[in-house]
Design an enzyme around this catalytic site. Structure first.
Site, PDB file in Angstrom:
ATOM      1  CG  HIS A  72      -1.676   1.222   1.482  1.00  0.00           C
ATOM      2  ND1 HIS A  72      -3.036   1.301   1.308  1.00  0.00           N
ATOM      3  CD2 HIS A  72      -1.293   2.460   1.916  1.00  0.00           C
ATOM      4  CE1 HIS A  72      -3.449   2.517   1.599  1.00  0.00           C
ATOM      5  NE2 HIS A  72      -2.410   3.241   1.985  1.00  0.00           N
ATOM      6  CD  GLU A  73       1.903   3.492   3.742  1.00  0.00           C
ATOM      7  OE1 GLU A  73       2.238   4.596   3.265  1.00  0.00           O
ATOM      8  OE2 GLU A  73       0.824   3.316   4.335  1.00  0.00           O
ATOM      9  CG  HIS A  76       0.592   6.187  -0.516  1.00  0.00           C
ATOM     10  ND1 HIS A  76      -0.541   6.725  -1.076  1.00  0.00           N
ATOM     11  CD2 HIS A  76       0.190   5.593   0.643  1.00  0.00           C
ATOM     12  CE1 HIS A  76      -1.582   6.471  -0.299  1.00  0.00           C
ATOM     13  NE2 HIS A  76      -1.163   5.770   0.745  1.00  0.00           N
ATOM     14  CG  ASP A 181      -4.114   6.865   2.087  1.00  0.00           C
ATOM     15  OD1 ASP A 181      -3.096   7.494   2.442  1.00  0.00           O
ATOM     16  OD2 ASP A 181      -4.125   5.638   1.911  1.00  0.00           O
TER      17      ASP A 181
END
Length: 374
Positions: A72-73, A76, A181
């Site tokens: 997930h990170e 980003h 987020d």
């Protein structure tokens, strides 16, 4: 989630005690409280009569969930890289992950795409797991049959729970509150029509209200929600503060805030000379110079740690440092000071040292600018 983008030194610093290495040049670290989560899970499982199989199942599941958090990170981070924004590190916390960027996205569109990239990764993982499990088969079972399948410690139940966890990560992260987020998505959408400062203020206030609601629910039902509420509260407050500071500094240069009359030391000077200067003056960090060449930086913490030793400056100075120019944007320096371990930045002009700037006088400058802006 990806934090405040800046790791502020006037915020509580995260003490990280385990590094997992690097992915695409990004440091992956684990916050020490993550191990408390694992210990709590093991303890809770044993209290409920669990055995070795169930404990290993739950630990493996948590590790798999946090692998999804890392992905997930990285979502980003890779989107940020597309906009030439470097990701310093990814830190794993008990309630998720935090990607620390070297600077804020320049436009609402960039922030929107960077914020959405993380949850999209979890949506992709969930869709993949939906067909691998396969989830649709569970829909054909009655409640008793479904429960019978899920209580087994096998691969199918493991992947099904991982599917649910990824959906949970999507829902959790789109909460419209910093540092989630959702808070950044909301701020980006608002900033399209208004200023970033106003958009941040609105998004932060919403985040603070959500934090209060979670805190009250946590007091009544689940103490873990209190921890999440505090995390959101500090994130919303910190984000609002950062944006206000950067806005105040916009258009100003380093020479407006720098220190001109600074004390320097030579590599061969004794630590006693430095200690005496700290006691008799207001400076706490120093530049080491020899033959008009900067050799290193003396950090206050290092000086204090070696104050009872007979050492020379060259033995404890930090030789890894950056320099800046008086004409550099002070907004850029703000980001450097609060992202780097370097506490004092030498200011150069035509190859010569003309002064320095650190977090203390930068904060004083921000305070003065805030008063003038009223």
């Amino acid at each position: 989630m990806y934090g405040t983008s800046l790791t502020l030194k006037n915020k509580p610093k995260m003490k990280v005690n385990l590094s997992l290495g690097h992915i695409s040049g990004i440091k992956i670290k684990v916050h020490w409280t993550f191990f408390l989560l694992l210990a709590w899970i093991v303890s809770a499982e044993l209290k409920q009569g669990g055995n070795t199989e169930s404990v290993l199942f739950h630990i493996t599941f948590i590790l798999a969930v946090f692998l999804c958090v890392v992905l997930h990170e990285l979502g980003h981070a890779l989107m940020a890289k597309h906009f030439n924004i470097k990701t310093e590190k990814i830190t794993l916390l008990p309630i998720g992950g935090m990607a620390s960027f070297e600077k804020l996205p320049e436009s609402p569109k960039q922030e929107l795409l960077i914020a959405i990239a993380g949850p999209i990764v979890n949506v992709f993982i969930a869709v993949l797991l939906y067909f691998i499990v396969p989830v649709q088969e569970f829909m054909l079972l009655n409640f008793t049959e479904t429960l019978d399948v899920l209580v087994r410690y096998n691969l199918q139940s493991f992947l099904f729970f991982l599917f649910i966890a990824n959906l949970g990560l999507v829902v959790f992260n789109i909460i419209p509150a910093f540092p989630m987020d959702g808070g950044r998505i909301l701020r980006a959408l608002l900033a399209i029509k208004t200023s970033r400062v106003k958009a941040t203020k609105i998004a932060s206030n919403i985040g603070l209200m959500i934090a209060i609601i979670l805190f009250l629910i946590g007091l009544l039902y689940n103490p873990f929600l209190i921890f999440i509420a505090l995390f959101i509260f500090l994130g919303a407050f910190g984000e609002n503060l950062v944006v206000q500071h950067i806005t105040l500094l916009d258009g100003h240069t380093v020479e407006e805030a720098m220190l001109f009359n600074i004390t320097t030391f030579k590599p061969q000077d004794s630590i006693d000379l430095v200690i005496n200067k700290i006691i008799s003056g207001t400076e706490i960090n120093f530049i080491v110079v020899e033959n008009q060449t900067i050799k290193g930086i003396l950090h206050h913490k290092t000086i204090i740690e070696n104050s009872n030793k007979t050492v020379l400056v060259e033995e404890i100075m930090d030789g890894n440092f950056k320099t800046i120019k008086g004409t550099d944007s002070i907004k850029k320096v703000y980001q450097l000071i609060y992202n780097d371990k370097q506490e004092l930045f030498p200011v150069m002009e035509n190859g010569k040292l003309i002064g320095a700037i650190d977090a203390i006088n930068l904060n004083e400058y921000i305070l003065l600018q805030s008063k003038l802006a009223i």
